[in-house]
Scaffold this motif. Structure first.
Motif, PDB file in Angstrom:
ATOM      1  N   VAL A   1     -15.245 -11.508  -5.859  1.00 38.44           N
ATOM      2  CA  VAL A   1     -14.038 -11.544  -5.030  1.00 38.44           C
ATOM      3  C   VAL A   1     -14.159 -10.499  -3.929  1.00 38.44           C
ATOM      4  N   GLN A   2     -13.930 -10.907  -2.711  1.00 39.35           N
ATOM      5  CA  GLN A   2     -13.902  -9.972  -1.579  1.00 39.35           C
ATOM      6  C   GLN A   2     -12.461  -9.678  -1.216  1.00 39.35           C
ATOM      7  N   VAL A   3     -12.211  -8.420  -0.912  1.00 39.74           N
ATOM      8  CA  VAL A   3     -10.849  -7.958  -0.641  1.00 39.74           C
ATOM      9  C   VAL A   3     -10.826  -7.264   0.706  1.00 39.74           C
ATOM     10  N   VAL A   4      -9.879  -7.630   1.566  1.00 41.93           N
ATOM     11  CA  VAL A   4      -9.796  -7.046   2.904  1.00 41.93           C
ATOM     12  C   VAL A   4      -8.358  -6.647   3.196  1.00 41.93           C
ATOM     13  N   GLU A   5      -8.162  -5.371   3.544  1.00 37.16           N
ATOM     14  CA  GLU A   5      -6.832  -4.882   3.922  1.00 37.16           C
ATOM     15  C   GLU A   5      -6.690  -4.905   5.442  1.00 37.16           C
ATOM     16  N   SER A   6      -5.439  -4.962   5.879  1.00 39.31           N
ATOM     17  CA  SER A   6      -5.136  -4.858   7.305  1.00 39.31           C
ATOM     18  C   SER A   6      -3.710  -4.363   7.460  1.00 39.31           C
ATOM     19  N   GLY A   7      -3.386  -3.952   8.678  1.00 40.21           N
ATOM     20  CA  GLY A   7      -2.019  -3.565   8.994  1.00 40.21           C
ATOM     21  C   GLY A   7      -1.772  -2.082   9.114  1.00 40.21           C
ATOM     22  N   GLY A   8      -2.786  -1.261   8.852  1.00 39.90           N
ATOM     23  CA  GLY A   8      -2.591   0.167   8.980  1.00 39.90           C
ATOM     24  C   GLY A   8      -2.444   0.595  10.421  1.00 39.90           C
ATOM     25  N   GLY A   9      -2.063   1.853  10.618  1.00 45.10           N
ATOM     26  CA  GLY A   9      -1.924   2.375  11.972  1.00 45.10           C
ATOM     27  C   GLY A   9      -1.096   3.633  11.986  1.00 45.10           C
ATOM     28  N   LEU A  10      -0.628   3.966  13.174  1.00 43.12           N
ATOM     29  CA  LEU A  10       0.193   5.159  13.377  1.00 43.12           C
ATOM     30  C   LEU A  10       1.662   4.754  13.415  1.00 43.12           C
ATOM     31  N   VAL A  11       2.483   5.454  12.642  1.00 46.75           N
ATOM     32  CA  VAL A  11       3.908   5.142  12.586  1.00 46.75           C
ATOM     33  C   VAL A  11       4.688   6.446  12.540  1.00 46.75           C
ATOM     34  N   GLN A  12       5.845   6.464  13.146  1.00 50.81           N
ATOM     35  CA  GLN A  12       6.680   7.657  13.138  1.00 50.81           C
ATOM     36  C   GLN A  12       7.426   7.778  11.817  1.00 50.81           C
ATOM     37  N   ALA A  13       7.679   8.987  11.429  1.00 54.97           N
ATOM     38  CA  ALA A  13       8.451   9.227  10.211  1.00 54.97           C
ATOM     39  C   ALA A  13       9.794   8.507  10.310  1.00 54.97           C
ATOM     40  N   GLY A  14      10.163   7.860   9.214  1.00 56.52           N
ATOM     41  CA  GLY A  14      11.391   7.083   9.198  1.00 56.52           C
ATOM     42  C   GLY A  14      11.198   5.635   9.592  1.00 56.52           C
ATOM     43  N   GLY A  15      10.022   5.323  10.084  1.00 59.63           N
ATOM     44  CA  GLY A  15       9.736   3.956  10.521  1.00 59.63           C
ATOM     45  C   GLY A  15       9.221   3.082   9.407  1.00 59.63           C
ATOM     46  N   SER A  16       8.772   1.878   9.775  1.00 60.59           N
ATOM     47  CA  SER A  16       8.295   0.901   8.794  1.00 60.59           C
ATOM     48  C   SER A  16       6.943   0.348   9.200  1.00 60.59           C
ATOM     49  N   LEU A  17       6.214  -0.094   8.197  1.00 62.61           N
ATOM     50  CA  LEU A  17       4.892  -0.681   8.415  1.00 62.61           C
ATOM     51  C   LEU A  17       4.617  -1.620   7.250  1.00 62.61           C
ATOM     52  N   THR A  18       3.933  -2.727   7.522  1.00 62.47           N
ATOM     53  CA  THR A  18       3.580  -3.653   6.451  1.00 62.47           C
ATOM     54  C   THR A  18       2.073  -3.812   6.376  1.00 62.47           C
ATOM     55  N   LEU A  19       1.521  -3.571   5.204  1.00 63.45           N
ATOM     56  CA  LEU A  19       0.097  -3.748   4.961  1.00 63.45           C
ATOM     57  C   LEU A  19      -0.139  -5.101   4.303  1.00 63.45           C
ATOM     58  N   SER A  20      -1.304  -5.690   4.599  1.00 63.33           N
ATOM     59  CA  SER A  20      -1.676  -6.963   3.999  1.00 63.33           C
ATOM     60  C   SER A  20      -3.008  -6.828   3.287  1.00 63.33           C
ATOM     61  N   CYS A  21      -3.176  -7.622   2.238  1.00 63.54           N
ATOM     62  CA  CYS A  21      -4.429  -7.654   1.487  1.00 63.54           C
ATOM     63  C   CYS A  21      -4.790  -9.112   1.246  1.00 63.54           C
ATOM     64  N   ALA A  22      -5.974  -9.502   1.679  1.00 62.65           N
ATOM     65  CA  ALA A  22      -6.452 -10.867   1.486  1.00 62.65           C
ATOM     66  C   ALA A  22      -7.598 -10.859   0.495  1.00 62.65           C
ATOM     67  N   ALA A  23      -7.487 -11.693  -0.528  1.00 63.03           N
ATOM     68  CA  ALA A  23      -8.530 -11.783  -1.552  1.00 63.03           C
ATOM     69  C   ALA A  23      -9.141 -13.180  -1.544  1.00 63.03           C
ATOM     70  N   SER A  24     -10.453 -13.233  -1.534  1.00 62.62           N
ATOM     71  CA  SER A  24     -11.130 -14.527  -1.572  1.00 62.62           C
ATOM     72  C   SER A  24     -11.209 -15.014  -3.013  1.00 62.62           C
ATOM     73  N   GLY A  25     -11.610 -16.245  -3.218  1.00 63.86           N
ATOM     74  CA  GLY A  25     -11.755 -16.763  -4.568  1.00 63.86           C
ATOM     75  C   GLY A  25     -10.519 -17.492  -5.045  1.00 63.86           C
ATOM     76  N   SER A  26     -10.533 -17.866  -6.320  1.00 59.91           N
ATOM     77  CA  SER A  26      -9.451 -18.656  -6.903  1.00 59.91           C
ATOM     78  C   SER A  26      -8.305 -17.772  -7.364  1.00 59.91           C
ATOM     79  N   ALA A  27      -7.094 -18.196  -7.040  1.00 63.81           N
ATOM     80  CA  ALA A  27      -5.907 -17.428  -7.445  1.00 63.81           C
ATOM     81  C   ALA A  27      -5.794 -17.362  -8.964  1.00 63.81           C
ATOM     82  N   SER A  28      -6.306 -18.353  -9.672  1.00 63.37           N
ATOM     83  CA  SER A  28      -6.204 -18.370 -11.123  1.00 63.37           C
ATOM     84  C   SER A  28      -7.083 -17.314 -11.775  1.00 63.37           C
ATOM     85  N   ASP A  29      -8.045 -16.765 -11.028  1.00 62.25           N
ATOM     86  CA  ASP A  29      -8.912 -15.712 -11.567  1.00 62.25           C
ATOM     87  C   ASP A  29      -8.249 -14.340 -11.520  1.00 62.25           C
ATOM     88  N   VAL A  30      -7.178 -14.218 -10.739  1.00 59.31           N
ATOM     89  CA  VAL A  30      -6.550 -12.907 -10.522  1.00 59.31           C
ATOM     90  C   VAL A  30      -5.594 -12.570 -11.654  1.00 59.31           C
TER      91      VAL A  30
END
Length: 116
Positions: free
Chosen positions: A1-30
């Motif tokens: 299974v390969q795993v890739v994150e995205s969505g990081g960056g610079l954000v001000q205190a009090g702000g919001s950010l959403t990170l994503s994680c994509a996993a290859s392969g079958s969902a039933s294996d997780v």
């Protein structure tokens, strides 16, 4: 299974950010998915985790009430919605996928920097 994150960056205190994680392969294996982080100068810590098909996520005390972990099982995706971020949330955030049969997989990480 390969795993890739995205969505990081610079954000001000009090702000919001959403990170994503994509996993290859079958969902039933997780078996479970989790977000960890490596703060500068500190050891790796668990941020949040969720069991596949489970209803109740698990959160670190430091982020409970501010961060929300969610999954899209059909797309093998996991998200971390970070609200009201603080400087101490600055870290490399990593996605971990636990498999039912076989070793788990780590992503390469995505940097989140919170400015004051």
């Amino acid at each position: 299974v390969q795993v890739v994150e995205s969505g990081g960056g610079l954000v001000q205190a009090g702000g919001s950010l959403t990170l994503s994680c994509a996993a290859s392969g079958s969902a039933s294996d997780v078996n479970a998915m989790a977000w960890y982080r490596d703060p500068p100068g500190k050891g790796r810590e668990l941020v949040a985790s969720i069991i596949s098909g489970g209803e109740t996520p698990n959160y670190a005390d430091s982020v409970r009430g501010r961060f929300i972990i969610s999954t899209d099982n059909a797309r093998n995706m996991m998200y971390l919605q970070m609200n009201d971020v603080k400087r101490e949330d600055t870290a490399v955030y990593l996605c971990y996928v636990s498999l039912r049969n076989g070793p788990g997989s780590w992503g390469q990480g995505t940097q989140v920097t919170v400015s004051s």
